[in-house]
Design an enzyme around this catalytic site. Sequence first.
Site, PDB file in Angstrom:
ATOM      1  N   GLY A 186       0.799  -1.221   0.000  1.00 37.75           N
ATOM      2  CA  GLY A 186       0.000   0.000   0.000  1.00 37.75           C
ATOM      3  C   GLY A 186       0.826   1.263   0.000  1.00 37.75           C
ATOM      4  O   GLY A 186       0.273   2.369   0.051  1.00 37.75           O
ATOM      5  N   TYR A 187       2.148   1.118  -0.022  1.00 37.81           N
ATOM      6  CA  TYR A 187       3.059   2.260  -0.081  1.00 37.81           C
ATOM      7  C   TYR A 187       2.746   3.268   1.025  1.00 37.81           C
ATOM      8  O   TYR A 187       2.637   2.878   2.183  1.00 37.81           O
ATOM      9  CB  TYR A 187       3.039   2.887  -1.481  1.00 37.81           C
ATOM     10  CG  TYR A 187       3.478   1.899  -2.547  1.00 37.81           C
ATOM     11  CD1 TYR A 187       4.828   1.607  -2.724  1.00 37.81           C
ATOM     12  CD2 TYR A 187       2.534   1.214  -3.320  1.00 37.81           C
ATOM     13  CE1 TYR A 187       5.248   0.678  -3.669  1.00 37.81           C
ATOM     14  CE2 TYR A 187       2.938   0.291  -4.270  1.00 37.81           C
ATOM     15  CZ  TYR A 187       4.298   0.022  -4.435  1.00 37.81           C
ATOM     16  OH  TYR A 187       4.697  -0.903  -5.357  1.00 37.81           O
ATOM     17  N   HIS A 257      13.133  -4.821   0.173  1.00 34.01           N
ATOM     18  CA  HIS A 257      13.859  -5.611  -0.839  1.00 34.01           C
ATOM     19  C   HIS A 257      15.266  -5.072  -1.096  1.00 34.01           C
ATOM     20  O   HIS A 257      15.948  -5.570  -1.998  1.00 34.01           O
ATOM     21  CB  HIS A 257      13.082  -5.700  -2.157  1.00 34.01           C
ATOM     22  CG  HIS A 257      11.684  -6.204  -1.981  1.00 34.01           C
ATOM     23  ND1 HIS A 257      11.391  -7.360  -1.309  1.00 34.01           N
ATOM     24  CD2 HIS A 257      10.485  -5.676  -2.386  1.00 34.01           C
ATOM     25  CE1 HIS A 257      10.075  -7.546  -1.309  1.00 34.01           C
ATOM     26  NE2 HIS A 257       9.519  -6.548  -1.937  1.00 34.01           N
ATOM     27  N   ASP A 283      10.992 -11.766  -3.528  1.00 41.21           N
ATOM     28  CA  ASP A 283      11.423 -10.770  -4.513  1.00 41.21           C
ATOM     29  C   ASP A 283      12.935 -10.610  -4.568  1.00 41.21           C
ATOM     30  O   ASP A 283      13.469  -9.500  -4.571  1.00 41.21           O
ATOM     31  CB  ASP A 283      10.757  -9.416  -4.229  1.00 41.21           C
ATOM     32  CG  ASP A 283       9.238  -9.491  -4.350  1.00 41.21           C
ATOM     33  OD1 ASP A 283       8.740 -10.471  -4.923  1.00 41.21           O
ATOM     34  OD2 ASP A 283       8.559  -8.568  -3.866  1.00 41.21           O
TER      35      ASP A 283
END
Length: 367
Positions: A186-187, A257, A283
């Site tokens: 959702g940043y 990440h 990721d």
Amino acid sequence: MDNECLRRLIVAAGGGVADAEIAVKEIGPDAVVPVLLRELLERADFGGVDTTATVLFELDDQCWTITAAGFAPGRTDCEVTVRQELWDLLRGVFGPAAARTNCTRSIRWPDSPAVGRDSAGRFGQVAHFLHRLLAGSTAAPVDLTELILRFGSDKWGFHHYTGHYARFFEPLRDLPLTVLELGIGGYGSPTSGGGSLKAWQRYFHRGLVFGVDIVDKSPLDGQRRTTRRGDQSDKAFLDALIAETGAPDIVIDDGSHRCDHVIASFQHLFPRLAPGGIYVVEDTQTSYWESFGGSASRLSDVDTSMGYFKSLLDGLNHSEFDPDDFTSTGFEKQIAGMSFFHNLVFVQKAVNDEGSLPGFVAGKPIA
């Protein structure tokens, strides 16, 4: 209800009938019933189902009315009644598969034209709603990919992680686990993201789920779902987090990440993972991206995520090395297995101290 009481209910549901009865009595039926009804509502998939039905639950001496919109104490006009002993519903909601029998449950339909079999399909609509509502108290299989898609996580679609997750996590679903995920999604929006937290909450029906994000995501908090704001590479924050959660059984790094963050989080949290736990890093493509501290040319550089995790592999066989020639990573006796998939790493924690083959085995070098 706080996580401590929730954990107590979950553990009691995995014991015998007497354990469940004692937990209900000591915590109080007035507090327990809303917890169980909320679980049923949050677990229900009402997609494509008429959600206007009204159901009455008679649980011991408690009467509660529930609709798709919520629940409230008291008896009102209803279209169907569910009767069940409260300890039995507790075991159905939070118990392991063998305990989820709902052996005291009965369903009563009123003698009312509103839900009669000839009332233009209303009986079928209510029955379908009730089936979806009660599904959260049964041991029916749960499709992880379907959950991920329902709650809006990218673990399937942009990625194809759920098959690997199901392989490792399915044997753990009946356990009272603590799941910690770094990165909520959702940043910068406090109200966006949280899809995978909701999916884990539903998949691990006996689990407590915690999420960490650099942004305050507390509006996404719910029953058995807690968020905390912090930096995944901040050791002091991680220590305070583990003091609250206890040793997690599963850690999933879906955070920044950045290679340095991934490595720092693993080095600090893996030793604090519960024995038999699983640590997952998602990721890992960023291990090859310079903007995330990675490199597509320095593939064995231990400052990159993949380079670092590859450097741990030989430690699985640490007992075969001459101690004078082996440099310890500090993890070789804690890592029992590592599995690598496309952009995904699983690290399994257990004692790895089997020792080498005996000296009489043919071909073994003699010191």
